[in-house]
Design an enzyme around this catalytic site. Structure first.
Site, short mmCIF file in Angstrom:
data_model
loop_
_atom_site.label_atom_id
_atom_site.label_comp_id
_atom_site.label_asym_id
_atom_site.label_seq_id
_atom_site.Cartn_x
_atom_site.Cartn_y
_atom_site.Cartn_z
N SER A 7 0.99 -1.21 0.31
CA SER A 7 0.47 0.18 0.36
C SER A 7 0.73 1.44 0.15
CB SER A 7 -0.85 0.29 1.07
OG SER A 7 -1.10 1.08 1.28
N HIS A 32 -1.41 -1.80 -3.88
CA HIS A 32 -2.18 -1.14 -3.33
C HIS A 32 -2.23 0.61 -2.90
CE1 HIS A 32 -6.14 -1.88 -0.61
NE2 HIS A 32 -5.53 -1.32 0.13
N ASP A 34 -4.53 4.01 -1.62
CA ASP A 34 -6.18 4.01 -1.02
C ASP A 34 -5.72 5.37 -0.71
OD1 ASP A 34 -5.84 1.99 1.32
OD2 ASP A 34 -4.04 2.00 1.67
N MET A 36 -8.62 8.30 0.10
CA MET A 36 -9.86 8.67 1.42
C MET A 36 -9.73 10.39 0.75
SD MET A 36 -6.94 7.93 4.38
CE MET A 36 -6.86 5.95 4.00
N HIS A 65 -8.65 1.14 -3.79
CA HIS A 65 -9.32 1.02 -2.95
C HIS A 65 -9.71 2.23 -2.35
CE1 HIS A 65 -9.43 0.47 1.81
NE2 HIS A 65 -10.62 0.39 1.65
N MET A 67 -11.87 4.82 -0.33
CA MET A 67 -12.66 4.61 0.36
C MET A 67 -13.12 6.28 0.67
SD MET A 67 -9.25 3.25 2.94
CE MET A 67 -8.38 3.73 2.11
N MET A 136 -11.88 -5.83 5.47
CA MET A 136 -11.09 -4.59 6.53
C MET A 136 -10.10 -5.52 7.46
SD MET A 136 -9.78 -2.02 4.67
CE MET A 136 -8.61 -0.83 5.92
N PHE A 142 -6.01 4.71 8.22
CA PHE A 142 -4.82 5.17 8.89
C PHE A 142 -4.01 3.83 8.72
CE2 PHE A 142 -7.27 8.00 11.25
CZ PHE A 142 -7.00 9.23 11.04
N GLY A 143 -2.93 3.93 8.36
CA GLY A 143 -1.77 2.87 8.28
C GLY A 143 -1.48 2.40 9.43
N GLY A 144 -0.25 2.23 9.87
CA GLY A 144 0.52 1.36 11.04
C GLY A 144 -0.55 1.38 12.19
N ASP A 174 -6.72 -5.89 4.67
CA ASP A 174 -6.12 -5.16 4.31
C ASP A 174 -6.11 -4.34 5.48
OD1 ASP A 174 -5.29 -2.70 4.00
OD2 ASP A 174 -6.82 -1.88 2.66
N GLY A 175 -4.59 -4.03 6.45
CA GLY A 175 -4.78 -3.03 7.52
C GLY A 175 -3.87 -3.80 8.73
N GLY A 176 -2.66 -3.31 9.26
CA GLY A 176 -1.48 -4.52 10.24
C GLY A 176 -1.02 -5.89 9.64
#
Ligand code: DX5
Ligand code: ZN
Length: 219
Positions: A7, A32, A34, A36, A65, A67, A136, A142-144, A174-176
């Protein structure tokens, strides 16, 4: 083997072209992206001009993606900017069916995403029309963040439904996602794993090699 989709939200935007070339050199095939809007999610990232610009740099599959609220308004713009696949959020559309119909008219792969609190049943009626379902595993925005393990139950459910009903969508998470949980993620049935921080923090080439190694041993 599953696919790794870095991403670019976690990339160094000052060196975006360079970062992308590095991914391609490491054999990454899917990027990917993102988007937003500061409305569907609290944060604002980037839009069409950035995608258009990196499209000239790269032949990777652009997994966009969205959002954003009511994404139907912008589908054509993102296709023109260079998307290969577009993901809309079920929660962002007043008319999910109509929005999916508009997406299906575009010459891209059609995907739908659900946030951590949205059950699979919310999109069950549309599964037969989807090329990909994005689960998700963090609250989008947010990332991280840390992966919410319950997302893996949804992956299992989606896999079960795909087998039972003969559907053909791929399952993306997607995420973490990181080096330590990727093995478990892949063995739960994920086809595509998105990773931002785990790819771009530190040495990109080394991170890709390590993540791919985990993917290979999980398959
Ligand atoms: C979150 C985005 C993710 C994010 C992933 O809203 O959809 O794609 O960039 O970042 P990490 O891998 O750092 O959780
Ligand atoms: Zn994303």
């Amino acid at each position: 083997m599953g696919e790794l989709a870095p991403s670019i939200l976690a990339a160094d935007f000052n060196r975006l072209g360079e970062n992308i070339r590095c991914l391609e050199k490491e054999g990454v095939r899917m990027l990917h992206i993102d988007v937003m809007d500061g409305n569907f999610v609290p944060s604002i990232s980037f839009g069409m001009p950035v995608i258009q610009s990196i499209r000239q740099e790269s032949s990777m599959f652009f997994d966009v993606h969205l959002m954003i609220e009511e994404p139907a308004r912008y589908l054509q713009d993102f296709v023109q900017a260079g998307a290969d696949g577009i993901t809309i959020h079920a929660e962002a559309c007043k008319d999910i069916k109509g929005t999916l119909q508009s997406l299906k008219k575009q010459p891209v792969q059609a995907a739908m995403s659900i946030k951590p609190d949205t059950p699979v049943t919310a999109i069950q009626d549309y599964l037969g029309q989807l090329d990909m379902v994005l689960v998700m595993s963090v609250e989008p925005g947010f990332g991280g963040q840390k992966l919410i393990p319950a997302a893996l139950d949804k992956v299992a459910r989606l896999k079960e439904l795909r087998e039972r009903e003969g559907y053909s969508y791929q399952i993306e998470i997607d995420g973490g996602v990181n080096h330590s949980n990727l093995g478990l993620i892949m063995s739960s049935g994920v086809d595509i794993a998105v990773a931002g921080t785990a790819v771009f923090q530190g040495n990109i080439a080394e991170n890709i090699k390590n993540l791919k190694e985990v993917m290979e041993s999980a398959s």
